[in-house]
Design a protein around this motif. Structure first.
Motif, PDB file in Angstrom:
ATOM      1  N   ASN A 257       2.793  -7.558   5.820  1.00  0.00           N
ATOM      2  CA  ASN A 257       2.063  -7.898   5.579  1.00  0.00           C
ATOM      3  C   ASN A 257       1.487  -9.198   4.138  1.00  0.00           C
ATOM      4  OD1 ASN A 257       1.000  -9.018   8.020  1.00  0.00           O
ATOM      5  ND2 ASN A 257      -0.429  -6.862   7.865  1.00  0.00           N
ATOM      6  N   THR A 258       2.867  -7.837   3.231  1.00  0.00           N
ATOM      7  CA  THR A 258       2.803  -7.772   1.808  1.00  0.00           C
ATOM      8  C   THR A 258       3.435  -9.079   1.788  1.00  0.00           C
ATOM      9  OG1 THR A 258       2.388  -5.758   1.481  1.00  0.00           O
ATOM     10  CG2 THR A 258       3.427  -6.407  -0.355  1.00  0.00           C
TER      11      THR A 258
ATOM     12  N   VAL B  18       9.441   5.024  12.447  1.00  0.00           N
ATOM     13  CA  VAL B  18       8.755   6.724  12.645  1.00  0.00           C
ATOM     14  C   VAL B  18       9.033   6.198  14.384  1.00  0.00           C
ATOM     15  CG1 VAL B  18       6.537   7.559  12.618  1.00  0.00           C
ATOM     16  CG2 VAL B  18       8.122   6.940  10.443  1.00  0.00           C
TER      17      VAL B  18
ATOM     18  N   THR C  70      -7.671  -8.819   6.453  1.00  0.00           N
ATOM     19  CA  THR C  70      -6.927 -10.163   6.173  1.00  0.00           C
ATOM     20  C   THR C  70      -6.982 -10.106   4.218  1.00  0.00           C
ATOM     21  OG1 THR C  70      -9.186 -10.783   5.919  1.00  0.00           O
ATOM     22  CG2 THR C  70      -7.974 -11.319   7.565  1.00  0.00           C
TER      23      THR C  70
ATOM     24  N   GLU D 268      10.230   2.781   6.407  1.00  0.00           N
ATOM     25  CA  GLU D 268       9.718   1.722   5.961  1.00  0.00           C
ATOM     26  C   GLU D 268      10.792   0.978   7.496  1.00  0.00           C
ATOM     27  OE1 GLU D 268       7.759  -1.213   6.440  1.00  0.00           O
ATOM     28  OE2 GLU D 268       9.579  -1.862   7.317  1.00  0.00           O
TER      29      GLU D 268
ATOM     30  N   GLY E   7      -6.028  -6.948   2.234  1.00  0.00           N
ATOM     31  CA  GLY E   7      -5.145  -5.977   1.241  1.00  0.00           C
ATOM     32  C   GLY E   7      -4.878  -5.735   0.042  1.00  0.00           C
TER      33      GLY E   7
ATOM     34  N   ASN F 219       1.723 -12.837   2.500  1.00  0.00           N
ATOM     35  CA  ASN F 219      -0.158 -12.944   2.595  1.00  0.00           C
ATOM     36  C   ASN F 219       0.246 -13.706   1.594  1.00  0.00           C
ATOM     37  OD1 ASN F 219      -1.064 -11.656  -0.078  1.00  0.00           O
ATOM     38  ND2 ASN F 219       0.580 -11.044   0.540  1.00  0.00           N
ATOM     39  N   THR F 220      -1.302 -14.257   1.561  1.00  0.00           N
ATOM     40  CA  THR F 220      -1.621 -15.767   0.508  1.00  0.00           C
ATOM     41  C   THR F 220      -1.861 -15.144  -1.049  1.00  0.00           C
ATOM     42  OG1 THR F 220      -3.430 -16.041   1.191  1.00  0.00           O
ATOM     43  CG2 THR F 220      -1.490 -17.606   2.121  1.00  0.00           C
TER      44      THR F 220
ATOM     45  N   GLN G 215       0.963  -1.773   0.172  1.00  0.00           N
ATOM     46  CA  GLN G 215      -0.193  -0.431  -0.161  1.00  0.00           C
ATOM     47  C   GLN G 215       0.582   1.037   0.038  1.00  0.00           C
ATOM     48  OE1 GLN G 215      -3.196   0.238  -0.104  1.00  0.00           O
ATOM     49  NE2 GLN G 215      -3.719  -2.035  -0.216  1.00  0.00           N
TER      50      GLN G 215
ATOM     51  N   LYS H 180      -4.766  -7.377  -2.751  1.00  0.00           N
ATOM     52  CA  LYS H 180      -5.437  -7.569  -3.827  1.00  0.00           C
ATOM     53  C   LYS H 180      -5.741  -6.280  -3.672  1.00  0.00           C
ATOM     54  CE  LYS H 180      -8.916 -10.222  -2.358  1.00  0.00           C
ATOM     55  NZ  LYS H 180      -9.145  -9.282  -0.162  1.00  0.00           N
TER      56      LYS H 180
ATOM     57  N   MET I 197       0.371   3.586  15.507  1.00  0.00           N
ATOM     58  CA  MET I 197       0.529   5.346  15.086  1.00  0.00           C
ATOM     59  C   MET I 197      -0.736   6.116  15.368  1.00  0.00           C
ATOM     60  SD  MET I 197       3.096   5.175  12.563  1.00  0.00           S
ATOM     61  CE  MET I 197       4.248   4.119  12.423  1.00  0.00           C
TER      62      MET I 197
ATOM     63  N   THR J 299      -4.121 -13.775  -2.886  1.00  0.00           N
ATOM     64  CA  THR J 299      -5.371 -13.920  -3.613  1.00  0.00           C
ATOM     65  C   THR J 299      -5.607 -12.806  -4.172  1.00  0.00           C
ATOM     66  OG1 THR J 299      -5.380 -16.252  -2.657  1.00  0.00           O
ATOM     67  CG2 THR J 299      -7.843 -15.659  -4.003  1.00  0.00           C
TER      68      THR J 299
HETATM   69  C1  LIG Z   1      -1.309 -15.043   6.057  1.00  0.00           C
HETATM   70  C2  LIG Z   1      -1.742 -14.211   5.519  1.00  0.00           C
HETATM   71  C3  LIG Z   1      -2.623 -13.727   4.251  1.00  0.00           C
HETATM   72  C4  LIG Z   1      -3.470 -12.869   3.959  1.00  0.00           C
HETATM   73  N1  LIG Z   1      -3.950 -13.297   2.816  1.00  0.00           N
HETATM   74  C5  LIG Z   1      -4.458 -12.772   1.696  1.00  0.00           C
HETATM   75  C6  LIG Z   1      -4.342 -12.384   0.236  1.00  0.00           C
HETATM   76  O1  LIG Z   1      -4.873 -13.996   0.217  1.00  0.00           O
HETATM   77  N2  LIG Z   1      -5.427 -11.879   0.046  1.00  0.00           N
HETATM   78  C7  LIG Z   1      -5.603 -10.186   0.260  1.00  0.00           C
HETATM   79  O2  LIG Z   1      -5.935  -9.856  -0.968  1.00  0.00           O
HETATM   80  N3  LIG Z   1      -4.852 -10.356   0.947  1.00  0.00           N
HETATM   81  C8  LIG Z   1      -4.464 -11.301   1.865  1.00  0.00           C
HETATM   82  N4  LIG Z   1      -3.250 -10.221   3.554  1.00  0.00           N
HETATM   83  C9  LIG Z   1      -3.814  -9.315   3.667  1.00  0.00           C
HETATM   84  C10 LIG Z   1      -2.344  -8.256   3.172  1.00  0.00           C
HETATM   85  O3  LIG Z   1      -1.374  -8.880   3.550  1.00  0.00           O
HETATM   86  C11 LIG Z   1      -2.939  -7.135   3.631  1.00  0.00           C
HETATM   87  O4  LIG Z   1      -3.900  -6.543   3.443  1.00  0.00           O
HETATM   88  C12 LIG Z   1      -1.843  -6.134   2.577  1.00  0.00           C
HETATM   89  O5  LIG Z   1      -0.564  -6.769   2.636  1.00  0.00           O
HETATM   90  C13 LIG Z   1      -1.520  -4.571   3.356  1.00  0.00           C
HETATM   91  O6  LIG Z   1      -0.224  -4.218   2.887  1.00  0.00           O
HETATM   92  P1  LIG Z   1       0.390  -2.459   3.631  1.00  0.00           P
HETATM   93  O7  LIG Z   1       1.175  -2.362   2.748  1.00  0.00           O
HETATM   94  O8  LIG Z   1      -1.042  -1.967   3.975  1.00  0.00           O
HETATM   95  O9  LIG Z   1       0.660  -3.641   4.634  1.00  0.00           O
HETATM   96  P2  LIG Z   1       2.515  -4.388   4.928  1.00  0.00           P
HETATM   97  O10 LIG Z   1       2.682  -5.125   3.846  1.00  0.00           O
HETATM   98  O11 LIG Z   1       2.164  -5.229   6.652  1.00  0.00           O
HETATM   99  O12 LIG Z   1       2.998  -2.415   5.055  1.00  0.00           O
HETATM  100  C14 LIG Z   1       3.029  -2.045   6.912  1.00  0.00           C
HETATM  101  C15 LIG Z   1       4.446  -1.663   6.542  1.00  0.00           C
HETATM  102  O13 LIG Z   1       5.204  -0.556   7.994  1.00  0.00           O
HETATM  103  C16 LIG Z   1       5.491  -0.396   8.314  1.00  0.00           C
HETATM  104  N5  LIG Z   1       5.571  -0.304   9.951  1.00  0.00           N
HETATM  105  C17 LIG Z   1       4.784  -0.330  11.047  1.00  0.00           C
HETATM  106  N6  LIG Z   1       5.514   0.458  11.961  1.00  0.00           N
HETATM  107  C18 LIG Z   1       6.440   1.113  11.676  1.00  0.00           C
HETATM  108  C19 LIG Z   1       7.181   2.980  12.149  1.00  0.00           C
HETATM  109  N7  LIG Z   1       6.600   2.488  13.256  1.00  0.00           N
HETATM  110  N8  LIG Z   1       7.219   3.178  11.215  1.00  0.00           N
HETATM  111  C20 LIG Z   1       7.844   2.454  10.195  1.00  0.00           C
HETATM  112  N9  LIG Z   1       7.547   1.456   9.883  1.00  0.00           N
HETATM  113  C21 LIG Z   1       6.874   0.907  10.169  1.00  0.00           C
HETATM  114  C22 LIG Z   1       6.291  -2.804   8.571  1.00  0.00           C
HETATM  115  O14 LIG Z   1       7.111  -2.849   9.002  1.00  0.00           O
HETATM  116  C23 LIG Z   1       5.240  -2.935   7.117  1.00  0.00           C
HETATM  117  O15 LIG Z   1       6.217  -3.413   6.216  1.00  0.00           O
HETATM  118  C24 LIG Z   1      -3.134 -11.600   3.795  1.00  0.00           C
HETATM  119  C25 LIG Z   1      -1.893 -11.366   5.169  1.00  0.00           C
HETATM  120  C26 LIG Z   1      -2.108 -12.385   5.889  1.00  0.00           C
HETATM  121  C27 LIG Z   1      -0.734 -11.977   7.079  1.00  0.00           C
END
Ligand SMILES: Cc1cc2nc3c(=O)[nH]c(=O)nc-3n(C[C@H](O)[C@H](O)[C@H](O)COP(=O)(O)OP(=O)(O)OC[C@H]3O[C@@H](n4cnc5c(N)ncnc54)[C@H](O)[C@@H]3O)c2cc1C
Ligand SMILES: [Zn+2]
Lengths: 422, 86
Positions: A78-79, A214, A372, A70, A374, A82-83, A49, A376, A250, A85
């Protein structure tokens, strides 16, 4: 000796050439700059994201004084857990507008980013186990079609054609009555989505700053004007939070609360086996879903742990539930050896929809609550969040997902609407 | 598998317990005078601490509601205390 020419673009030709000369000519995919004192926009969190938001800030809004901050390594949240899909089989028009837009962006993303994200549109089938569930399935299919996305109501025979190894015996605890099919859905390589966006954002001048946590917000006259980090203060006109499971932390730093609880969500993979499953299968009855990765591993996931947690590991009872679901669905998988198990910390919202919009603190914006599901939504989430950070105004697609919906009561309740857990 | 200690039954399997929400939330009253903002805060806004937390749990098998102090990162439970007066 002339240094070898470095490859900026990835192509079959560059791969061939590098293969012949020992892969000595690949350029670093992104820089590792020190943070500047100030940016036009900062995004906290280098998951999909955050990285996509930075890319679209540069591409769609011409903003290049942008940093992604980061705390660990990009994609390490989570990125990268995740699985992977990708589907848009949601119930409400607001959700389909968001997730189907995302699916459309995914369809051309590899080309756009010049990065192979291995998007494979192999379809997702959600299996129903009774006449009553078939009615729910038909309702979801109808809603999806009205919302303008592809969906088909499958019969038992059609389900078994897609996944012949499914438990079709008379002894099945969850008999197959049919299901919801979305053919455009599929899976992608999760890391590649993070890396592809990172590389493309970096090429447009975005600073990706890893290993930088942060630790606080700079608030002046009630407005957020930057962040405190482990590498010092960084100022910005607009600050975006895209930290998934850590959004509560946060919010706490900035002095407000969110309608979010963090839970562990776990997944597992088996040893690689020969091709035996060429679609994504989810059982309504077991809540377990799975597909086969390109390497041959069976990737298995299910519901969240039942205990609010930041532990990022996953508790055994849920693991047992997920695996027993797998055995019910595919009895022949009883012979599989599981290779790895892991978990991510997911940000769960009461209506199972994301929160995108201004936070209670001016200058500080939210992209969280993806829970669960994000991954996609990464391309669409990036587009709408970039729009918000660049203009201070909602994109039409993100407006229904504003934090304000918890005051007005206009929830987008996908937990009830489509019964979606992920 | 983790054991939680029910104040009534003692240590039992985690699967027998259900999370009941964050401790210390007080329903705003009287209802007609509560603003949408305050009502929404009461219903939906939650603390989500990384570390020490205080929560309401229920032991399904005996029906005991209790306060559990635990850590959301290490999962170590420090205390469990019944919510009933005696
Ligand atoms: C096991 C599992 C299976 C999943 N399966 C699916 C699926 O099949 N399909 C689907 O669509 N979604 C799935 N999801 C959900 C999906 O992974 C997340 O919704 C999505 O990756 C969120 O992206 P993001 O960039 O918001 O978060 P993240 O990828 O978690 O990124 C957030 C980042 O913020 C960083 N951060 C945190 N605190 C701080 C700080 N204080 N300072 C600086 N950086 C910080 C973290 O280190 C992290 O890298 C799954 C999740 C899991 C755990
Ligand atoms: Zn008890």
């Amino acid at each position: 000796m002339q240094p070898p020419r470095l490859h900026k673009r990835y192509s079959a030709l560059s791969l061939l050439r590098e293969g012949l000369r020992g892969h000595s000519g690949w350029q670093q995919a992104w820089r590792s700059p020190e943070p500047k004192p100030a940016y036009d926009a900062i995004i906290i969190g280098g998951g999909g994201q955050g990285l996509a938001t930075a890319y679209y800030l540069a591409k769609n809004h011409g903003m290049t004084k942008v940093a992604v901050i980061e705390k660990g390594w990009i994609g390490g949240g989570n990125t990268g857990r995740n699985t992977a899909t990708i589907r848009s089989n949601y119930f409400y028009p607001e959700s389909v507008a968001l997730y189907d837009y995302s699916l459309k962006l995914y369809e051309t993303l590899g080309r756009e980013l010049n990065y192979n994200i291995m998007f494979s549109q192999r379809g997702v089938v959600t299996v129903a186990h009774s006449d009553a569930e078939m009615e729910i399935a038909a309702r979801i299919v109808n809603a999806m079609q009205i919302n303008g996305t592809d969906a088909e109501l499958f019969s038992r025979t059609q389900v078994l054609e897609k996944a012949p190894l499914l438990n079709s015996g008379d002894e099945a605890r969850y008999p197959i009555f049919g299901g919801v099919w979305q053919g455009r859905a599929g899976v992608a390589r999760h890391d590649a989505v993070a890396w592809g966006y990172a590389r493309a954002a970096d090429a447009r001048g975005v600073d990706i700053i890893q290993d930088c946590a942060v630790t606080g917000f700079l608030i002046e006259k009630g407005r957020c004007v930057g962040v405190e980090t482990s590498k010092g203060e960084i100022r910005a006109e607009a600050v975006g939070i895209a930290t998934a499971g850590n959004s509560g932390v946060m919010a706490d730093m900035a002095g407000f609360t969110l309608p979010i609880k963090s839970y562990s969500l776990q997944a597992m993979v088996s040893e690689p086996v020969k091709p035996c499953l060429d679609t994504v299968v989810l059982y309504l009855g077991t809540g377990t879903y799975m597909f086969q990765s390109d390497k041959g591993e069976i990737v298995v996931g299910g519901g969240i742990d039942r205990i609010p947690s930041y532990a990022q590991r996953g508790n055994p009872p849920v693991q047992a539930t997920v695996l027993s679901g797998m055995l019910e669905m595919f009895p022949s998988f009883a012979q599989l050896k599981m290779l790895r198990q892991w978990a991510g910390v997911v940000d769960v919202v009461p209506d199972s929809s994301p929160i995108i919009g201004p936070s209670p603190v001016p200058g500080l914006y939210l992209n969280c609550g993806w829970g669960t599901g994000g991954f996609k939504a990464i391309p669409a989430g990036g587009v709408v969040f970039a729009h918000l950070l660049a203009t201070g105004e909602h994109h039409d697609i993100s407006r229904p997902f504003d934090l304000d919906r918890f005051r007005t009561g206009r929830l987008v309740d996908e937990a009830a609407g489509s019964g979606i857990a992920h | 598998m983790q054991l939680f200690s029910c104040p009534f039954c003692g240590p039992r399997d985690e699967t027998e317990f259900t999370f009941g929400g964050e401790a210390g939330k007080i329903r705003p009253e009287p209802a007609p005078e509560v603003s949408a903002e305050d009502w929404s805060k009461y219903l939906h806004r939650v603390g989500n601490p990384r570390g020490a937390t205080s929560e309401i749990w229920v032991h399904q098998t005996c029906g005991e509601y209790f306060l559990m102090e635990r850590d959301t990162v290490s999962h170590v439970v420090s205390t469990t205390n019944a919510l009933r007066k005696s």
